[in-house]
Motif scaffolding. Structure first.
Motif, PDB file in Angstrom:
ATOM      1  N   PRO A  64       0.811  -1.222   0.000  1.00  0.00           N
ATOM      2  CA  PRO A  64       0.000   0.000   0.000  1.00  0.00           C
ATOM      3  C   PRO A  64       0.846   1.276   0.000  1.00  0.00           C
ATOM      4  O   PRO A  64       0.457   2.277  -0.615  1.00  0.00           O
ATOM      5  CB  PRO A  64      -0.819  -0.119   1.299  1.00  0.00           C
ATOM      6  N   LEU A  65       2.002   1.240   0.672  1.00  0.00           N
ATOM      7  CA  LEU A  65       2.897   2.398   0.654  1.00  0.00           C
ATOM      8  C   LEU A  65       3.394   2.658  -0.764  1.00  0.00           C
ATOM      9  O   LEU A  65       3.477   3.812  -1.205  1.00  0.00           O
ATOM     10  CB  LEU A  65       4.069   2.168   1.608  1.00  0.00           C
ATOM     11  N   LEU A  66       3.727   1.602  -1.485  1.00  0.00           N
ATOM     12  CA  LEU A  66       4.183   1.765  -2.870  1.00  0.00           C
ATOM     13  C   LEU A  66       3.099   2.416  -3.720  1.00  0.00           C
ATOM     14  O   LEU A  66       3.385   3.310  -4.524  1.00  0.00           O
ATOM     15  CB  LEU A  66       4.560   0.401  -3.445  1.00  0.00           C
ATOM     16  N   ILE A  67       1.864   1.979  -3.542  1.00  0.00           N
ATOM     17  CA  ILE A  67       0.771   2.575  -4.319  1.00  0.00           C
ATOM     18  C   ILE A  67       0.604   4.048  -3.959  1.00  0.00           C
ATOM     19  O   ILE A  67       0.427   4.901  -4.838  1.00  0.00           O
ATOM     20  CB  ILE A  67      -0.544   1.811  -4.081  1.00  0.00           C
ATOM     21  N   ALA A  68       0.682   4.372  -2.669  1.00  0.00           N
ATOM     22  CA  ALA A  68       0.540   5.766  -2.245  1.00  0.00           C
ATOM     23  C   ALA A  68       1.652   6.630  -2.839  1.00  0.00           C
ATOM     24  O   ALA A  68       1.415   7.779  -3.250  1.00  0.00           O
ATOM     25  CB  ALA A  68       0.549   5.853  -0.721  1.00  0.00           C
ATOM     26  N   LEU A  69       2.865   6.089  -2.883  1.00  0.00           N
ATOM     27  CA  LEU A  69       3.984   6.819  -3.491  1.00  0.00           C
ATOM     28  C   LEU A  69       3.688   7.120  -4.953  1.00  0.00           C
ATOM     29  O   LEU A  69       3.841   8.262  -5.416  1.00  0.00           O
ATOM     30  CB  LEU A  69       5.265   5.989  -3.364  1.00  0.00           C
ATOM     31  N   HIS A  70       3.243   6.123  -5.693  1.00  0.00           N
ATOM     32  CA  HIS A  70       2.976   6.329  -7.120  1.00  0.00           C
ATOM     33  C   HIS A  70       1.754   7.199  -7.343  1.00  0.00           C
ATOM     34  O   HIS A  70       1.686   7.948  -8.330  1.00  0.00           O
ATOM     35  CB  HIS A  70       2.837   4.973  -7.816  1.00  0.00           C
ATOM     36  N   GLU A  71       0.783   7.122  -6.445  1.00  0.00           N
ATOM     37  CA  GLU A  71      -0.384   7.986  -6.552  1.00  0.00           C
ATOM     38  C   GLU A  71       0.026   9.448  -6.447  1.00  0.00           C
ATOM     39  O   GLU A  71      -0.417  10.305  -7.232  1.00  0.00           O
ATOM     40  CB  GLU A  71      -1.395   7.631  -5.467  1.00  0.00           C
ATOM     41  N   ARG A  72       0.895   9.749  -5.488  1.00  0.00           N
ATOM     42  CA  ARG A  72       1.356  11.132  -5.329  1.00  0.00           C
ATOM     43  C   ARG A  72       2.249  11.558  -6.485  1.00  0.00           C
ATOM     44  O   ARG A  72       2.237  12.715  -6.898  1.00  0.00           O
ATOM     45  CB  ARG A  72       2.079  11.293  -3.989  1.00  0.00           C
ATOM     46  N   ALA A  73       3.022  10.600  -7.016  1.00  0.00           N
ATOM     47  CA  ALA A  73       3.849  10.922  -8.181  1.00  0.00           C
ATOM     48  C   ALA A  73       2.975  11.211  -9.396  1.00  0.00           C
ATOM     49  O   ALA A  73       3.233  12.155 -10.160  1.00  0.00           O
ATOM     50  CB  ALA A  73       4.808   9.766  -8.470  1.00  0.00           C
ATOM     51  N   ALA A  74       1.911  10.425  -9.578  1.00  0.00           N
ATOM     52  CA  ALA A  74       1.006  10.642 -10.706  1.00  0.00           C
ATOM     53  C   ALA A  74       0.311  12.000 -10.611  1.00  0.00           C
ATOM     54  O   ALA A  74       0.018  12.630 -11.639  1.00  0.00           O
ATOM     55  CB  ALA A  74      -0.027   9.523 -10.765  1.00  0.00           C
ATOM     56  N   ALA A  75       0.071  12.445  -9.388  1.00  0.00           N
ATOM     57  CA  ALA A  75      -0.578  13.748  -9.173  1.00  0.00           C
ATOM     58  C   ALA A  75       0.392  14.918  -9.306  1.00  0.00           C
ATOM     59  O   ALA A  75      -0.027  16.074  -9.267  1.00  0.00           O
ATOM     60  CB  ALA A  75      -1.230  13.769  -7.795  1.00  0.00           C
TER      61      ALA A  75
END
Length: 296
Positions: A49-60
């Motif tokens: 889940p941390l990895l997804i949150a990292l990529h979510e913020r990167a995508a934003a």
């Protein structure tokens, strides 16, 4: 399905563990559920889940994955791999820290990323994906510190005592990062369906999961050159788990989450590792309509 559950029960019993697992065909939605709604402490599996949150913020556009971060040895989370095992200051990009976090389960790299992303961002991500029982309470360094504190003055040797194991907060889902096998396969499915984040970021996450170095759990059930396994392990005293996706050459994709607990306090219990692959193979064979599952 009754035969499958009987096979799973026998596999866990033969390995001397309690087991909880869930598997789903990512494309058809067909499931194999063996106590898959049980809350479990996720340990290092919560790096996903941390990895997804990292990529979510990167995508934003909030985070640049190429950002360079200085990582001094002082204050690093403990652990046997990656930055946690290094003696000197390192300078790495966030995406290379994510590689260490996923490929070798480096606690120190994970906590560098967590400080950049934020604990509540991880929980917002899992909530957005509809995971109502998945929650992060603490960093990975805090998890390891709690084990050390709860073990007391006896240190690591005290972890051979079942009474010490019983008081470890890290093993209590009410006091630690937690989820269920069912929600974790749901999470995996979002990455493989490109709905966890943008398609390019989901592809990056799948690549990192495919680089995990540990072959002794989930991957051990699929010893075939043309079957691809991408996963993330999690371990604590008496607790072993792995979540991942098994993909066959015909395109079949199967999300799996298996967790076990042993009565034995030994740090090395090969049967408890191997049964994760055995259980996964039983479930996948069932989902693929193979009838009797093979555990070789």
């Amino acid at each position: 399905m009754t035969d499958t559950l009987t096979q799973l029960r026998a596999a866990f019993t033969d390995a001397g563990v309690n087991g909880w697992m869930h598997a789903r065909d990512i494309d058809s939605g067909t499931e194999v559920d063996y106590q898959g709604s049980q809350l479990v402490s996720t340990a290092s599996v919560h790096k996903l889940p941390l990895l997804i949150a990292l990529h979510e913020r990167a995508a934003a556009g909030d985070i640049d994955l190429t950002e360079q971060v200085d990582c001094p040895p002082d204050g690093r989370a403990s652990g046997p791999t990656g930055l946690a095992a290094m003696a000197d200051t390192a300078r790495l990009s966030l995406r290379d820290l994510a590689y260490l976090m996923m490929a070798v389960s480096d606690n120190a790299s994970a906590d560098v990323i967590l400080r950049r992303v934020g604990l509540e961002a991880v929980n917002r991500t899992t909530a957005r994906l509809g995971l109502t029982r998945t929650h992060a309470l603490h960093s990975f360094g805090a998890m390891m510190a709690s084990v050390k504190e709860d073990a007391g003055p006896g240190g690591a040797q005290a972890l051979a005592d079942p009474q010490v194991i019983a008081r470890l907060r890290a093993l209590d889902p009410a006091q630690s990062n937690r989820s269920t096998p069912r929600e974790l396969t749901q999470l995996l499915a979002t990455i493989w369906r490109d709905t966890a984040c943008t398609p390019d970021h989901c592809a990056s996450m799948r690549r990192l999961m495919g680089l995990q170095v540990w072959p002794h759990r989930l991957a051990s059930g699929f010893p075939f050159d043309d079957v691809h396994v991408a996963g993330k392990t999690g371990s604590l005293p008496t607790l072993r788990g792995e979540v991942g996706v098994v993909q066959y050459p015909d395109g079949g994709r199967y999300a799996i989450a298996v967790f076990t607990r042993t009565a034995s306090t030994a740090a090395i219990v090969p049967a408890a590792d191997a049964v994760i692959g055995i259980a996964a193979r039983i479930a996948v064979d069932t989902l693929r309509g193979k009838g009797t599952a093979h555990t070789s």
